[in-house]
Write a protein that holds these residues in place. Structure first.
Motif, PDB file in Angstrom:
ATOM      1  N   HIS A 153       0.835  -1.182   0.000  1.00 42.31           N
ATOM      2  CA  HIS A 153       0.000   0.000   0.000  1.00 42.31           C
ATOM      3  C   HIS A 153       0.881   1.247   0.000  1.00 42.31           C
ATOM      4  O   HIS A 153       2.003   1.226   0.512  1.00 42.31           O
ATOM      5  N   ALA A 154       0.341   2.318  -0.572  1.00 38.44           N
ATOM      6  CA  ALA A 154       1.013   3.620  -0.544  1.00 38.44           C
ATOM      7  C   ALA A 154       0.251   4.559   0.374  1.00 38.44           C
ATOM      8  O   ALA A 154      -0.971   4.704   0.250  1.00 38.44           O
ATOM      9  N   GLY A 208       5.761  10.802   8.851  1.00 32.82           N
ATOM     10  CA  GLY A 208       7.059  10.137   8.935  1.00 32.82           C
ATOM     11  C   GLY A 208       7.206   9.353  10.222  1.00 32.82           C
ATOM     12  O   GLY A 208       7.799   8.266  10.242  1.00 32.82           O
ATOM     13  N   ARG A 209       6.653   9.867  11.298  1.00 31.12           N
ATOM     14  CA  ARG A 209       6.694   9.142  12.560  1.00 31.12           C
ATOM     15  C   ARG A 209       5.876   7.860  12.484  1.00 31.12           C
ATOM     16  O   ARG A 209       6.275   6.822  13.021  1.00 31.12           O
ATOM     17  N   VAL A 210       4.739   7.934  11.801  1.00 29.92           N
ATOM     18  CA  VAL A 210       3.915   6.741  11.609  1.00 29.92           C
ATOM     19  C   VAL A 210       4.687   5.700  10.797  1.00 29.92           C
ATOM     20  O   VAL A 210       4.687   4.505  11.115  1.00 29.92           O
ATOM     21  N   ALA A 211       5.372   6.165   9.760  1.00 34.81           N
ATOM     22  CA  ALA A 211       6.155   5.253   8.918  1.00 34.81           C
ATOM     23  C   ALA A 211       7.359   4.703   9.675  1.00 34.81           C
ATOM     24  O   ALA A 211       7.689   3.518   9.567  1.00 34.81           O
ATOM     25  N   SER A 221       2.909  -4.337   3.950  1.00 33.49           N
ATOM     26  CA  SER A 221       1.618  -4.819   4.428  1.00 33.49           C
ATOM     27  C   SER A 221       1.048  -3.778   5.377  1.00 33.49           C
ATOM     28  O   SER A 221       1.776  -2.941   5.911  1.00 33.49           O
ATOM     29  N   VAL A 222      -0.251  -3.793   5.552  1.00 33.74           N
ATOM     30  CA  VAL A 222      -0.899  -2.831   6.437  1.00 33.74           C
ATOM     31  C   VAL A 222      -1.781  -3.573   7.428  1.00 33.74           C
ATOM     32  O   VAL A 222      -2.213  -4.693   7.178  1.00 33.74           O
ATOM     33  N   PRO A 239      -3.897   0.628  -2.278  1.00 29.62           N
ATOM     34  CA  PRO A 239      -3.051  -0.451  -2.788  1.00 29.62           C
ATOM     35  C   PRO A 239      -2.185   0.025  -3.949  1.00 29.62           C
ATOM     36  O   PRO A 239      -2.619   0.833  -4.773  1.00 29.62           O
ATOM     37  N   VAL A 240      -0.969  -0.481  -4.005  1.00 35.29           N
ATOM     38  CA  VAL A 240      -0.057  -0.102  -5.081  1.00 35.29           C
ATOM     39  C   VAL A 240      -0.439  -0.793  -6.389  1.00 35.29           C
ATOM     40  O   VAL A 240      -0.384  -0.194  -7.467  1.00 35.29           O
TER      41      VAL A 240
END
Length: 296
Positions: free
Chosen positions: A3-4, A25-28, A51-52, A75-76
Motif C-alpha cells: 500500500h502507498a 514520517g513518525r507513523v512510517a 503490508s498494512v 493499494p499499489v
C-alpha cells in the motif's frame, strides 16, 4: 499487499508540508520504513508499506487531522486507474448549474435549499430534480447560455486530472445528474471522452418545466460506471470515481478508488479518500503520478 500512504499539501504552505512529513514520517518510522519518496517537492510525498494492519489508517488520519493537507492509503497494484468517472456540479465545476439557472428566475434560494437536501441524501434525487425543474417553467432558454458563460468555471486541477489520465490511456467520462447543455460543454473544456446527463425539455424560447425521462440519478451513475468498465474490458476495481453528493455515493463505493471531493458528510464517510483542501490534482498524486507527469 503493498500500500502507498501519500499526502498532498499546498506548495505555498511549506510549514504544512513539513509538519505532515514529520507526523506521517513518525507513523512510517514506527514500522521501520525508509525515508519518503517525494512525488513533488514541497507538495506531495509517499511511503510504501509491504503490508498494512487495521490501525494504520486511523494513525494516519490522527497524524494530520489538524493540518490543511489531503491524504490517501491505497493499494499499489493497479493504482493508476484505467477509467475515470466524475460528477460535474461542484466537483469538476464550481457551481450547481440548476441553482444558477434558478437565479435567473429569481428563485435561487428556494431551489438551492432543495439541492442541498438532495445532495445530503435527505431527499430522493429523481423527485427532487422534477420539483426543481418544474419551478423553472417559462424561463427563457437564453438563460442556459448565460449561466454557462457567466457562472460555470472548471474547478482547479480539473483539466489536469482529466488530461493526465487520458494521456496515460484512461477513459474519462463525465456523469451528471445535471443537464446535457452543460455537460457537453464542460466535457469538451476539461478533455473528457464522453458525458452522460439529463435533458431539459424546452420549446422554441423557454423551458417547459420538464426533464426527459428516465432521469439519470444515483442508480444510473452506478450503471454508467459498470457499463463503461465492461465496454473497456476492465474491472470496476480499475476505475476511479469522484463526486460530492449522495447520488454519487454508489459509484464511489463501487469503484476501485472512490474519492469524495469537498463532499457531504454521508459521502465523505464512505469514500476511500477525501479531497478537502487541495485541488483535483490530488487525485493524481493519490494514484502515484509525479508532478513531472502531469499534463496541463
Amino acid at each position: 499487499m503493498k500500500h502507498a500512504l501519500v499526502f498532498v499539501a499546498s506548495p505555498d504552505d511549506k510549514p504544512a508540508y513539513r509538519e505532515a512529513l514529520l507526523m506521517l514520517g513518525r507513523v512510517a518510522l514506527s514500522r521501520k520504513l525508509p525515508p519518503p519518496d517525494v512525488l513533488s517537492g514541497w507538495e506531495s510525498a509517499q511511503w510504501i508499506y509491504d503490508s498494512v494492519d487495521g490501525e494504520l489508517r486511523q494513525e494516519a488520519a490522527a497524524a494530520v487531522a489538524e493540518l490543511p493537507v489531503d491524504w490517501a492509503l491505497t493499494p499499489v497494484a493497479g493504482r493508476k486507474k484505467k477509467l475515470l468517472v466524475a460528477d460535474m456540479d461542484s466537483t469538476i465545476i464550481n457551481v450547481e448549474c440548476l441553482d444558477e439557472l434558478a437565479d435567473f428566475a429569481g428563485i435561487k434560494a428556494e431551489i438551492a435549499a432543495i439541492t442541498e437536501r438532495a445532495m445530503r441524501g435527505d431527499l430522493e434525487f429523481e423527485p427532487a430534480l422534477r420539483e426543481r425543474v418544474a419551478k423553472l417553467k417559462g424561463l427563457a432558454t437564453e438563460a442556459l447560455q448565460k449561466t454557462y458563460d457567466e457562472r460555470v468555471r472548471l474547478n482547479p486541477g480539473a483539466a489536469t486530472l482529466v488530461k493526465t489520465m487520458a494521456a496515460n490511456g484512461a477513459r474519462c467520462v463525465l456523469v451528471s445528474g445535471g443537464f446535457t447543455f452543460f455537460t457537453e460543454r464542460v466535457a469538451e473544456a476539461a478533455g473528457f471522452h464522453a458525458s452522460r446527463a439529463n435533458t431539459l425539455l424546452e420549446d422554441a424560447t423557454a423551458l417547459t418545466g420538464l426533464v426527459q425521462e428516465p432521469i439519470l440519478g444515483r442508480a444510473a451513475k452506478l450503471d454508467a460506471l459498470r457499463s463503461e468498465a465492461r465496454a473497456l474490458g476492465v474491472s470496476e476495481q480499475d476505475a476511479l470515481a469522484i463526486g460530492d453528493g449522495a447520488n454519487d455515493l454508489d459509484m464511489i463505493k463501487a469503484a476501485g478508488f472512490g474519492i469524495a471531493y469537498h463532499a457531504k458528510p454521508l459521502v465523505a464517510a464512505e469514500a476511500d479518500a477525501k479531497i478537502d483542501h487541495m485541488s483535483l490534482e490530488a487525485a493524481l498524486f493519490f494514484q502515484g503520478y509525479r508532478r513531472g507527469e502531469f499534463v496541463s
